[in-house]
Design an enzyme around this catalytic site. Sequence first.
Site, PDB file in Angstrom:
ATOM      1  N   ASP A  49       0.850  -1.203   0.000  1.00  0.00           N
ATOM      2  CA  ASP A  49       0.000   0.000   0.000  1.00  0.00           C
ATOM      3  C   ASP A  49       0.879   1.244   0.000  1.00  0.00           C
ATOM      4  O   ASP A  49       2.103   1.159   0.084  1.00  0.00           O
ATOM      5  CB  ASP A  49      -0.935  -0.015   1.218  1.00  0.00           C
ATOM      6  CG  ASP A  49      -0.174   0.058   2.540  1.00  0.00           C
ATOM      7  OD1 ASP A  49       0.913  -0.538   2.636  1.00  0.00           O
ATOM      8  OD2 ASP A  49      -0.661   0.710   3.487  1.00  0.00           O
ATOM      9  N   HIS A  88       1.706  -9.144  -2.978  1.00  0.00           N
ATOM     10  CA  HIS A  88       0.610  -8.179  -2.864  1.00  0.00           C
ATOM     11  C   HIS A  88       1.235  -6.800  -2.904  1.00  0.00           C
ATOM     12  O   HIS A  88       1.793  -6.326  -1.897  1.00  0.00           O
ATOM     13  CB  HIS A  88      -0.155  -8.400  -1.557  1.00  0.00           C
ATOM     14  CG  HIS A  88      -1.274  -7.422  -1.361  1.00  0.00           C
ATOM     15  ND1 HIS A  88      -2.490  -7.569  -1.982  1.00  0.00           N
ATOM     16  CD2 HIS A  88      -1.343  -6.280  -0.639  1.00  0.00           C
ATOM     17  CE1 HIS A  88      -3.272  -6.554  -1.637  1.00  0.00           C
ATOM     18  NE2 HIS A  88      -2.599  -5.759  -0.828  1.00  0.00           N
ATOM     19  N   ASP A 128       1.311 -18.010  -3.528  1.00  0.00           N
ATOM     20  CA  ASP A 128       1.999 -16.946  -4.262  1.00  0.00           C
ATOM     21  C   ASP A 128       0.982 -16.227  -5.138  1.00  0.00           C
ATOM     22  O   ASP A 128       0.911 -16.456  -6.344  1.00  0.00           O
ATOM     23  CB  ASP A 128       3.126 -17.556  -5.104  1.00  0.00           C
ATOM     24  CG  ASP A 128       3.980 -16.477  -5.756  1.00  0.00           C
ATOM     25  OD1 ASP A 128       3.806 -15.285  -5.429  1.00  0.00           O
ATOM     26  OD2 ASP A 128       4.815 -16.835  -6.610  1.00  0.00           O
ATOM     27  N   GLU A 184       2.191 -10.317   1.197  1.00  0.00           N
ATOM     28  CA  GLU A 184       2.546  -8.910   1.026  1.00  0.00           C
ATOM     29  C   GLU A 184       4.053  -8.770   1.278  1.00  0.00           C
ATOM     30  O   GLU A 184       4.728  -9.706   1.723  1.00  0.00           O
ATOM     31  CB  GLU A 184       1.734  -8.012   1.988  1.00  0.00           C
ATOM     32  CG  GLU A 184       1.854  -6.534   1.636  1.00  0.00           C
ATOM     33  CD  GLU A 184       0.724  -5.650   2.211  1.00  0.00           C
ATOM     34  OE1 GLU A 184      -0.215  -6.187   2.825  1.00  0.00           O
ATOM     35  OE2 GLU A 184       0.809  -4.418   2.015  1.00  0.00           O
TER      36      GLU A 184
HETATM   37  O1  9MR Z   1       2.373  -6.383   9.751  1.00  0.00           O
HETATM   38  C1  9MR Z   1       1.085  -6.037  10.248  1.00  0.00           C
HETATM   39  C2  9MR Z   1       0.522  -7.224  11.002  1.00  0.00           C
HETATM   40  O2  9MR Z   1       1.296  -7.504  12.131  1.00  0.00           O
HETATM   41  C3  9MR Z   1      -0.921  -6.958  11.375  1.00  0.00           C
HETATM   42  O3  9MR Z   1      -1.462  -8.122  11.954  1.00  0.00           O
HETATM   43  C4  9MR Z   1      -1.715  -6.555  10.132  1.00  0.00           C
HETATM   44  C5  9MR Z   1      -3.170  -6.270  10.413  1.00  0.00           C
HETATM   45  O4  9MR Z   1      -3.316  -5.157  11.220  1.00  0.00           O
HETATM   46  O5  9MR Z   1      -1.120  -5.415   9.541  1.00  0.00           O
HETATM   47  C6  9MR Z   1       0.181  -5.627   9.092  1.00  0.00           C
HETATM   48  O6  9MR Z   1       0.692  -4.437   8.575  1.00  0.00           O
HETATM   49  C7  9MR Z   1       0.150  -3.964   7.347  1.00  0.00           C
HETATM   50  C8  9MR Z   1      -0.233  -2.521   7.586  1.00  0.00           C
HETATM   51  O7  9MR Z   1      -1.298  -2.443   8.484  1.00  0.00           O
HETATM   52  C9  9MR Z   1      -0.598  -1.794   6.285  1.00  0.00           C
HETATM   53  N1  9MR Z   1       0.459  -1.938   5.326  1.00  0.00           N
HETATM   54  C10 9MR Z   1       0.784  -3.328   5.033  1.00  0.00           C
HETATM   55  C11 9MR Z   1       1.238  -4.026   6.280  1.00  0.00           C
HETATM   56  C12 9MR Z   1       1.697  -5.460   5.986  1.00  0.00           C
HETATM   57  O8  9MR Z   1       0.650  -6.279   5.615  1.00  0.00           O
END
Ligand code: 9MR
Length: 586
Positions: free
Chosen positions: A177, A511, A560, A569
């Site tokens: 993102d 992702h 994948d 991601e």
């Molecule tokens: O890495 C984060 C993980 O520990 C959390 O469980 C998750 C849900 O809140 O979010 C992950 O972080 C994401 C972030 O909120 C937005 N950008 C992408 C991050 C990786 O997926």
Amino acid sequence: MKAALLLLAAQGELAIDVNQIGFAPDAPKLAIARTPDAKPRDWRIEDDTGLTVLSGKTRPLPADPRAGGHQQAIDLSALTEPGKGYRIRIGNATSAAFAVAPQPYRPLASDALAFFYHQRAGTPILARYAGGAQWARPAAHVGERVTCFAGKDQRGNIWPGCNHILDVTGGWYDAGDHGKYVVNGGIATWTLLNLHEWTAGTAFPDRAQPIPEAGNGVSDLLDEARYEVEFLLAMQVPQGTTMRMPVNQNDPSETLTFTPVDVGGMAHHKVAGERWTGIPMRPDRDPETRHLYPPSTAATLNLAAVAAQAARIWRTIDPAFAKQCLNAATSAWAAAQRNPQLFAVGDFAGSGGYGDGDVSDEAFWAAAELYATTRDPRFAATADESPHTGRLDGEPGWSSVAALGHIALGLSDDSPRRDRSRALIAAAADRFERERHDVAYRIPFAGDRYAWGSNSNLLNRAMLLRMAQRWSGEARFGAAADDSLDYILGRNPMGTSYVSGHGERAMQNPHHRFWARQADAAYPGPPPGALSGGPNNTSMGDPIAAKLKGKCAPQRCWVDDIGAFTMNEVAINWNAPLVWVAATAP
Ligand code: 9MR
């Protein structure tokens, strides 16, 4: 019934999982065969001309529910002759090719660091640095002058906004993102800066990396990290600013009460778009309005910690910048003392939460960094009073940063505190190292709950293991760190290298809104060096993961696929320990 299905799914498979980059000549070398039953099998290794150079028999391993199916060990440590294109064969099954070579992870370390250049916001990504024209893109989110989100969040709380505008151009996009988050930026930047300290400035010297700053006389690792440090500094609220905020409310599901708070010196939690954008989305085409989101104590302590660390690193390299960092660190610290319980509780659309209801570890980390930089006894006293002083529960992560404080103290020259923190890190490393003997794939993590970003947990363990190895001289710690890298690079029951471009069977469809070839052929795939979050059997919240729920062994809950944001991601806090571990590998 489900277990029976699992077993069936695993039956009939014959595959060989090995680190797809390969090994240093004198390293221990383990591959794992997945076999239809527990019968030992003959294996042989062929070189790139098809000549058999080594052979043996697999050794059946006890059943491991983390992997499912049957595993057998292949010990190829006797293969010490440097070469490329080795393959292990069992009957008709063939492993991916791998090499035996001195310092095999150098290119990996460099590509893993390049990830951060690719993630830069506010600047064009140029083909000559990006490794190819397909990864070039126009500058995006340029001149990012933003103010606070005002209005209703997703739970109906009404946020009042603020009167200030900050220029927060720059920094790294967090992940797939385009949000920029201080909490996660903190640990990612810290990890790169720590690599500089750990290697006494020798990792990635000037001109080591293809970045615009190469040739400026400063380490390229520091140049890359500074791109984010400057963003973190920009997220600090001007002194004398009052905002209406929810205080000491850490349950995001409750209705919030707002009171006026002096938030001067605090850091905004994040800057991000109002709604999630779709995939694909080149960042310069992002149509969303972006906002600052409320300051939080966690973000403020992240800023304090990293700015303090930066202040000591740049002291001799750029004294004016170091001074700016120290001012930011001390003012952030003071603001967090004044507001110890401003939690990130807003439930805003369009960005991740990075919420954390316990910031005692962030406070310990910031105090430790400030102490290491200033030697001011007040910070030592605060660190000593922390519940985290005498303990270390596990590896660091964005929401649990006590280990970072212990590392800061472990590297300081205050001997009693240094020795105490080193002992805690050694004890944690000892627990991790023992865990690997219970796991078929021999990784220093014996749990069966694979978190979102599990690959980064493993690499953060590897970082602590490497530290314990240097401090204790015990080879088993280094071996356990190497085991983590072996798993990440292909010795896992997915038979996949989780790092794009490194290995014949490597991750290809992260992702990511720009590396979105799977969704749209006009977009590029990932550049080499991006780490997939990895198996996740604890929050299977995306549509791809939902289909796997209850049907995958923990280490196989991974696909994948670009849609699989809980499993595939990429993120700055995951790639950072990959850089650390690859750059310090023997
Ligand atoms: O890495 C984060 C993980 O520990 C959390 O469980 C998750 C849900 O809140 O979010 C992950 O972080 C994401 C972030 O909120 C937005 N950008 C992408 C991050 C990786 O997926």
